[in-house]
Scaffold this motif. Structure first.
Motif, PDB file in Angstrom:
ATOM      1  N   GLN A 133      25.793  73.619 100.304  1.00 34.20           N
ATOM      2  CA  GLN A 133      27.034  73.110 100.901  1.00 34.20           C
ATOM      3  C   GLN A 133      28.001  74.264 101.168  1.00 34.20           C
ATOM      4  OE1 GLN A 133      27.959  69.430  98.251  1.00 34.20           O
ATOM      5  NE2 GLN A 133      28.563  68.910 100.320  1.00 34.20           N
ATOM      6  N   THR A 147      34.694  71.411  99.389  1.00 28.06           N
ATOM      7  CA  THR A 147      34.211  71.408 100.777  1.00 28.06           C
ATOM      8  C   THR A 147      35.180  70.599 101.629  1.00 28.06           C
ATOM      9  OG1 THR A 147      32.846  69.486 100.296  1.00 28.06           O
ATOM     10  CG2 THR A 147      31.769  71.622 100.156  1.00 28.06           C
ATOM     11  N   GLU A 149      36.371  67.864 104.082  1.00 20.19           N
ATOM     12  CA  GLU A 149      35.800  66.526 104.227  1.00 20.19           C
ATOM     13  C   GLU A 149      36.293  65.750 105.437  1.00 20.19           C
ATOM     14  OE1 GLU A 149      33.976  64.710 101.433  1.00 20.19           O
ATOM     15  OE2 GLU A 149      33.463  66.776 101.011  1.00 20.19           O
ATOM     16  N   TYR A 174      26.951  65.659  89.931  1.00 20.84           N
ATOM     17  CA  TYR A 174      25.934  64.684  89.526  1.00 20.84           C
ATOM     18  C   TYR A 174      25.662  64.868  88.034  1.00 20.84           C
ATOM     19  CZ  TYR A 174      24.650  63.630  94.385  1.00 20.84           C
ATOM     20  OH  TYR A 174      24.653  63.203  95.689  1.00 20.84           O
ATOM     21  N   VAL A 205      27.404  59.813  89.867  1.00 16.18           N
ATOM     22  CA  VAL A 205      27.937  60.863  90.731  1.00 16.18           C
ATOM     23  C   VAL A 205      29.431  60.644  90.858  1.00 16.18           C
ATOM     24  CG1 VAL A 205      27.536  62.148  92.847  1.00 16.18           C
ATOM     25  CG2 VAL A 205      25.881  60.429  92.142  1.00 16.18           C
ATOM     26  N   LYS A 207      33.239  62.361  92.421  1.00 13.80           N
ATOM     27  CA  LYS A 207      33.791  63.338  93.356  1.00 13.80           C
ATOM     28  C   LYS A 207      35.304  63.230  93.278  1.00 13.80           C
ATOM     29  CE  LYS A 207      33.707  63.258  98.316  1.00 13.80           C
ATOM     30  NZ  LYS A 207      32.937  63.204  99.554  1.00 13.80           N
ATOM     31  N   ASP A 251      35.938  59.310  93.576  1.00 11.52           N
ATOM     32  CA  ASP A 251      34.856  58.411  93.980  1.00 11.52           C
ATOM     33  C   ASP A 251      33.785  58.376  92.912  1.00 11.52           C
ATOM     34  OD1 ASP A 251      35.872  57.762  96.482  1.00 11.52           O
ATOM     35  OD2 ASP A 251      34.864  59.437  97.478  1.00 11.52           O
ATOM     36  N   GLY A 266      32.469  52.938  93.116  1.00 11.27           N
ATOM     37  CA  GLY A 266      33.788  52.724  92.526  1.00 11.27           C
ATOM     38  C   GLY A 266      34.782  53.704  93.116  1.00 11.27           C
ATOM     39  N   ASN A 342      37.180  51.040 100.176  1.00 12.09           N
ATOM     40  CA  ASN A 342      37.312  52.414 100.636  1.00 12.09           C
ATOM     41  C   ASN A 342      38.555  52.999  99.984  1.00 12.09           C
ATOM     42  OD1 ASN A 342      35.392  53.753 102.088  1.00 12.09           O
ATOM     43  ND2 ASN A 342      36.297  53.419 104.099  1.00 12.09           N
ATOM     44  N   SER A 350      35.484  51.642 107.941  1.00 12.14           N
ATOM     45  CA  SER A 350      34.172  51.878 107.344  1.00 12.14           C
ATOM     46  C   SER A 350      34.190  51.334 105.922  1.00 12.14           C
ATOM     47  CB  SER A 350      33.896  53.381 107.381  1.00 12.14           C
ATOM     48  OG  SER A 350      32.629  53.658 106.878  1.00 12.14           O
ATOM     49  N   CYS A 352      32.403  52.277 101.607  1.00 16.52           N
ATOM     50  CA  CYS A 352      31.558  53.185 100.817  1.00 16.52           C
ATOM     51  C   CYS A 352      30.077  52.992 101.141  1.00 16.52           C
ATOM     52  CB  CYS A 352      31.710  52.950  99.310  1.00 16.52           C
ATOM     53  SG  CYS A 352      33.375  52.795  98.699  1.00 16.52           S
ATOM     54  N   CYS A 355      28.706  53.600 104.802  1.00  9.25           N
ATOM     55  CA  CYS A 355      28.541  55.005 105.159  1.00  9.25           C
ATOM     56  C   CYS A 355      27.354  55.618 104.403  1.00  9.25           C
ATOM     57  CB  CYS A 355      29.818  55.743 104.790  1.00  9.25           C
ATOM     58  SG  CYS A 355      30.144  57.176 105.791  1.00  9.25           S
ATOM     59  N   HIS A 356      27.272  55.336 103.114  1.00  6.99           N
ATOM     60  CA  HIS A 356      26.279  56.026 102.284  1.00  6.99           C
ATOM     61  C   HIS A 356      24.854  55.580 102.528  1.00  6.99           C
ATOM     62  CE1 HIS A 356      28.367  58.913  99.701  1.00  6.99           C
ATOM     63  NE2 HIS A 356      29.427  58.224 100.119  1.00  6.99           N
ATOM     64  N   LEU A 412      24.841  61.476 100.408  1.00  7.75           N
ATOM     65  CA  LEU A 412      25.222  62.193 101.632  1.00  7.75           C
ATOM     66  C   LEU A 412      25.306  63.695 101.394  1.00  7.75           C
ATOM     67  CD1 LEU A 412      27.634  59.554 103.122  1.00  7.75           C
ATOM     68  CD2 LEU A 412      25.667  60.527 104.292  1.00  7.75           C
ATOM     69  N   GLN A 413      25.559  64.092 100.156  1.00  7.39           N
ATOM     70  CA  GLN A 413      25.553  65.539  99.894  1.00  7.39           C
ATOM     71  C   GLN A 413      24.137  66.091 100.034  1.00  7.39           C
ATOM     72  OE1 GLN A 413      27.552  66.397  96.191  1.00  7.39           O
ATOM     73  NE2 GLN A 413      29.550  66.162  97.125  1.00  7.39           N
TER      74      GLN A 413
HETATM   75  C1  HEC Z   1      32.684  57.433 106.693  1.00  9.46           C
HETATM   76  C2  HEC Z   1      31.790  57.903 105.682  1.00  9.46           C
HETATM   77  C3  HEC Z   1      32.093  57.776 104.202  1.00  9.46           C
HETATM   78  C4  HEC Z   1      32.726  56.771 103.534  1.00  9.46           C
HETATM   79  C5  HEC Z   1      33.399  55.555 104.103  1.00  9.46           C
HETATM   80  C6  HEC Z   1      32.617  57.087 102.134  1.00  9.46           C
HETATM   81  N1  HEC Z   1      31.950  58.253 101.960  1.00  9.46           N
HETATM   82 FE1  HEC Z   1      31.381  59.084 100.200  1.00  9.46          FE
HETATM   83  N2  HEC Z   1      30.711  60.699 101.175  1.00  9.46           N
HETATM   84  C7  HEC Z   1      30.658  60.841 102.544  1.00  9.46           C
HETATM   85  C8  HEC Z   1      30.087  62.136 102.872  1.00  9.46           C
HETATM   86  C9  HEC Z   1      29.853  62.674 104.273  1.00  9.46           C
HETATM   87  C10 HEC Z   1      29.788  62.754 101.651  1.00  9.46           C
HETATM   88  C11 HEC Z   1      29.157  64.133 101.461  1.00  9.46           C
HETATM   89  C12 HEC Z   1      30.148  65.200 101.684  1.00  9.46           C
HETATM   90  C13 HEC Z   1      30.654  65.818 100.431  1.00  9.46           C
HETATM   91  O1  HEC Z   1      30.853  65.154  99.413  1.00  9.46           O
HETATM   92  O2  HEC Z   1      30.903  67.015 100.448  1.00  9.46           O
HETATM   93  C14 HEC Z   1      30.182  61.826 100.597  1.00  9.46           C
HETATM   94  C15 HEC Z   1      30.019  62.076  99.241  1.00  9.46           C
HETATM   95  C16 HEC Z   1      30.276  61.149  98.260  1.00  9.46           C
HETATM   96  C17 HEC Z   1      29.945  61.307  96.874  1.00  9.46           C
HETATM   97  C18 HEC Z   1      29.173  62.471  96.303  1.00  9.46           C
HETATM   98  C19 HEC Z   1      27.716  62.045  96.265  1.00  9.46           C
HETATM   99  C20 HEC Z   1      27.007  62.031  97.583  1.00  9.46           C
HETATM  100  O3  HEC Z   1      26.742  60.993  98.184  1.00  9.46           O
HETATM  101  O4  HEC Z   1      26.686  63.051  98.059  1.00  9.46           O
HETATM  102  C21 HEC Z   1      30.353  60.178  96.225  1.00  9.46           C
HETATM  103  C22 HEC Z   1      30.200  59.869  94.752  1.00  9.46           C
HETATM  104  C23 HEC Z   1      30.948  59.319  97.213  1.00  9.46           C
HETATM  105  N3  HEC Z   1      30.890  59.933  98.445  1.00  9.46           N
HETATM  106  C24 HEC Z   1      31.451  58.062  96.950  1.00  9.46           C
HETATM  107  C25 HEC Z   1      32.081  57.276  97.894  1.00  9.46           C
HETATM  108  C26 HEC Z   1      32.786  56.059  97.578  1.00  9.46           C
HETATM  109  C27 HEC Z   1      32.896  55.470  96.205  1.00  9.46           C
HETATM  110  C28 HEC Z   1      33.298  55.585  98.744  1.00  9.46           C
HETATM  111  C29 HEC Z   1      34.182  54.411  98.958  1.00  9.46           C
HETATM  112  C30 HEC Z   1      35.345  54.317  98.129  1.00  9.46           C
HETATM  113  C31 HEC Z   1      32.876  56.493  99.797  1.00  9.46           C
HETATM  114  N4  HEC Z   1      32.137  57.510  99.244  1.00  9.46           N
HETATM  115  C32 HEC Z   1      33.156  56.310 101.130  1.00  9.46           C
HETATM  116  C33 HEC Z   1      31.008  59.923 103.474  1.00  9.46           C
HETATM  117  C34 HEC Z   1      31.635  58.727 103.193  1.00  9.46           C
END
Ligand code: HEC
Length: 455
Positions: A133, A147, A149, A174, A205, A207, A251, A266, A342, A350, A352, A355-356, A412-413
C-alpha cells in the motif's frame, strides 16, 4: 545507497548453497528442524514500509514500520476474541464496545496518543498491516502509515463545515487470524497467491480514519485527538506536506460464523463531547451491519441518505443494519444509501458491505455504481442495475461473473495491494522502494525518487 529490486534475489549463489547445506545438515541431525521452521513467522519478505517521508529537516521523529511478521500457521481457536460470544444482533452495542476494547488492548498504550497503533513495535506482533500500500500517489506515508482514502465535501461532517478540499487518511490493522491470511497471500513476493483467499473465523480488522478538515468547524471534533502526518496539501494535490490530522472514525470488520454472509461490519464516530481521558474512547458506536437489505429501496435518493447531516435519519425498514438510537451520544451524521450503515468519511449513497463485497483482484467492477468510468453507464439510483451493489453475497464469493478475477473475501486492502503489485509489474518499472529509513531522507538519496518521477 542500496536499492532493493523486487524481481531479483541479490544473494550470491554461494550463500544459497551454504544455506541449503545447513538445512540438509540440520534435517539430518535433528529430524524435526524443518517442521519447527514452518512454525516461524514469515520474516524474509521485507515489503517496503511506506512511500512518502518528510525530509529530515522537517521531521526527525519515529518512522512507521510495517507489521509484516505474519504467522505461518493458522492461530489456535483458543485465541479467538471473547466478544465473538456476544449476540451481535440482540446486543449490538456490547458487541461493538467489546470489539473496540479488543482492538485497543494491544494498540493503545496509555501514553502519548501518537505512539498508539504501532503494531510492529512489539517483539512478537499480534496485529498486521497489508503490504504494497506504499505504492502510487495515494500510498502510505512514513509517520503513521496512513494512506489517502477519500475527499470530504463541504458540510459532509457538519452543517458548519465550510472547508473545501478536505480529505481522509487511514491506517488499518488485521489481528493474528487476518495476519495469517495476508501472510499466505504474500508468502512469495514475486508470485502472490490470489486464488482461494479466505479469512479464518476470528479475523478482526480495524481501521482508524483522520481528516485535515479544521476541527473547529465540526462541533463533534471538540477536544480532538491529532496525529501529525505527511499528507497531500488537499485532496486534489499530489504535493506532500506535514500536517495535523484529526481522528474522526473507526471501522471494524469481523469474520463471525454466525453472520449470515460471513462478516459483521461496525462503525464508530468521534464525539469529543464524551470527554474521555483516553480520547480513543470518544469513538462512539454508530451502528452494525450484517447484510445489504436487498429488499429495501426507498425511492430514488431516499429520504434517509441525508448528505448534509443536520440530524441523523434512521430508516426503520432496514433489517440488517442497526443504528445507535441515542442522539445524545451519536452526533448528527449521514449514513449510507437509504440509511444503511456508513461512517462520516464514507459515501452517503453506498454502504460498508455494498462496497466491500466487490473486493477482487484484478479489479473489475468498481466498488460503487457511482464510480463507473463512463457516466452514461451509471445506473439510476434504486434501479435493478443499481441494486446489484445491494445484493447479499457470501464472503469469498466473486462479485463479477468473470473467473479471471479472484475475490479477496471482502478485503479491499488486499485487493488494492494485489492491484498495486499488478500495476507495478505491468508498468515495466522494476524499481521498488527499499526499506526506507531516516538516514535515506535526502531528496537525492531517496530510494523512491524513480517511482516519484515516473508517476
Ligand atoms: C465506497 C467504498 C467503501 C465503503 C462505503 C466502505 N469502505 Fe471500507 N474500505 C474501502 C476501501 C477502498 C478500503 C481499502 C483502502 C484502505 O483501507 O487503505 C477499505 C478498507 C476498510 C477496512 C480495512 C480492511 C480492508 O477491507 O481492507 C475496514 C475494516 C473497513 N474498510 C471497514 C468499513 C466499514 C465498517 C464501512 C462502513 C461503515 C466501510 N468500510 C465502508 C472502501 C469502502
Amino acid at each position: 545507497m542500496k536499492q532493493m529490486k523486487f524481481c531479483r534475489d541479490r544473494r550470491p549463489t554461494s550463500v544459497l548453497w551454504l544455506a541449503l547445506l545447513v538445512v540438509i545438515c540440520a534435517a539430518a541431525f535433528c529430524g524435526d528442524a524443518s517442521a519447527a521452521d514452518d512454525d516461524k513467522p514469515y520474516v524474509d519478505q521485507q515489503y517496503p514500509d511506506f512511500g512518502f517521508l518528510p525530509p529530515s529537516k522537517q521531521y526527525k521523529g519515529p518512522v512507521f514500520t510495517l507489521s509484516q511478521k505474519y504467522p505461518k500457521v493458522e492461530p489456535d481457536k483458543s485465541l479467538k476474541p471473547s466478544f465473538l460470544e456476544i449476540d451481535f444482533q440482540k446486543k449490538w452495542r456490547e458487541y461493538l464496545l467489546g470489539a473496540q476494547e479488543y482492538c485497543f488492548q494491544e494498540n493503545v498504550l496509555g501514553g502519548d496518543f501518537a505512539d498508539d497503533f504501532d503494531a510492529a513495535k512489539r517483539t512478537q506482533p499480534t496485529w498486521f498491516h497489508v503490504p504494497w500500500q506504499h505504492y502510487g500517489p495515494n500510498g502510505r506515508e512514513g509517520v503513521h502509515g496512513l494512506t489517502k482514502e477519500a475527499p470530504v465535501q463541504p458540510q459532509q461532517l457538519a452543517i458548519s463545515q465550510t472547508y473545501k478540499g478536505g480529505q481522509m487518511y487511514a491506517v488499518g490493522l488485521y489481528n493474528i487470524f487476518g495476519g495469517y491470511t495476508i501472510g499466505k497471500v504474500w508468502a512469495d513476493k514475486q508470485h502472490p497467491k490470489m486464488k482461494d483467499i479466505h479469512f479464518p473465523v476470528g479475523t478482526v480488522v480495524m481501521k482508524v480514519l483522520f481528516t485535515d478538515v479544521p476541527s473547529e468547524q465540526v462541533p463533534s471534533l471538540t477536544n480532538p485527538l491529532k496525529w501529525n502526518a505527511y499528507v497531500t496539501e488537499n485532496y486534489d494535490s499530489t504535493n506532500r506536506v506535514f500536517n495535523d490530522m484529526t481522528l474522526i472514525q473507526m471501522d471494524l470488520m469481523v469474520r463471525d460464523d454466525r453472520a449470515p454472509h460471513g462478516w459483521v461490519f461496525g462503525n464508530y464516530q468521534y464525539n469529543g463531547k464524551m470527554n474521555n481521558k483516553n480520547k480513543w474512547k470518544n469513538l462512539v458506536p454508530v451502528g452494525i451491519q450484517w447484510g445489504n437489505d436487498p429488499e429495501v429501496n426507498d425511492g430514488t435518493w431516499g429520504e434517509y441518505s441525508n448528505p448534509v447531516p443536520v440530524v441523523t435519519r434512521r430508516n426503520p425498514h432496514l433489517k440488517q443494519t442497526i443504528i445507535n438510537p441515542d442522539d445524545a451520544e451519536l452526533p448528527p451524521t449521514h449514513l449510507g444509501w437509504n440509511g444503511r450503515l456508513n461512517g462520516p468519511a464514507d459515501n452517503y449513497l453506498s454502504s460498508c458491505m455494498s462496497c466491500h463485497m466487490t473486493a477482487q483482484a484484478p479489479a473489475r467492477s468498481p466498488s460503487s455504481p457511482l464510480f463507473l468510468v463512463a457516466p452514461e453507464k451509471i445506473p439510476d439510483v434504486g434501479s435493478k442495475d443499481w441494486m446489484r451493489w445491494f445484493q447479499n453475497l457470501n464472503c469469498g464469493d466473486r462479485f463479477d461473473n468473470d473467473n479471471t478475477t479472484s475475490p479477496t473475501d471482502f478485503s479491499l486492502q488486499l485487493s488494492i495491494s494485489l492491484q498495486n503489485y499488478i500495476d507495478w509489474r505491468d508498468s515495466g518499472n522494476k524499481t521498488s522502494a527499499s526499506k526506507y529509513r531516516l538516514e535515506n531522507t535526502d531528496e537525492d538519496a531517496d530510494p523512491l525518487s524513480e517511482i516519484r518521477r515516473t508517476r
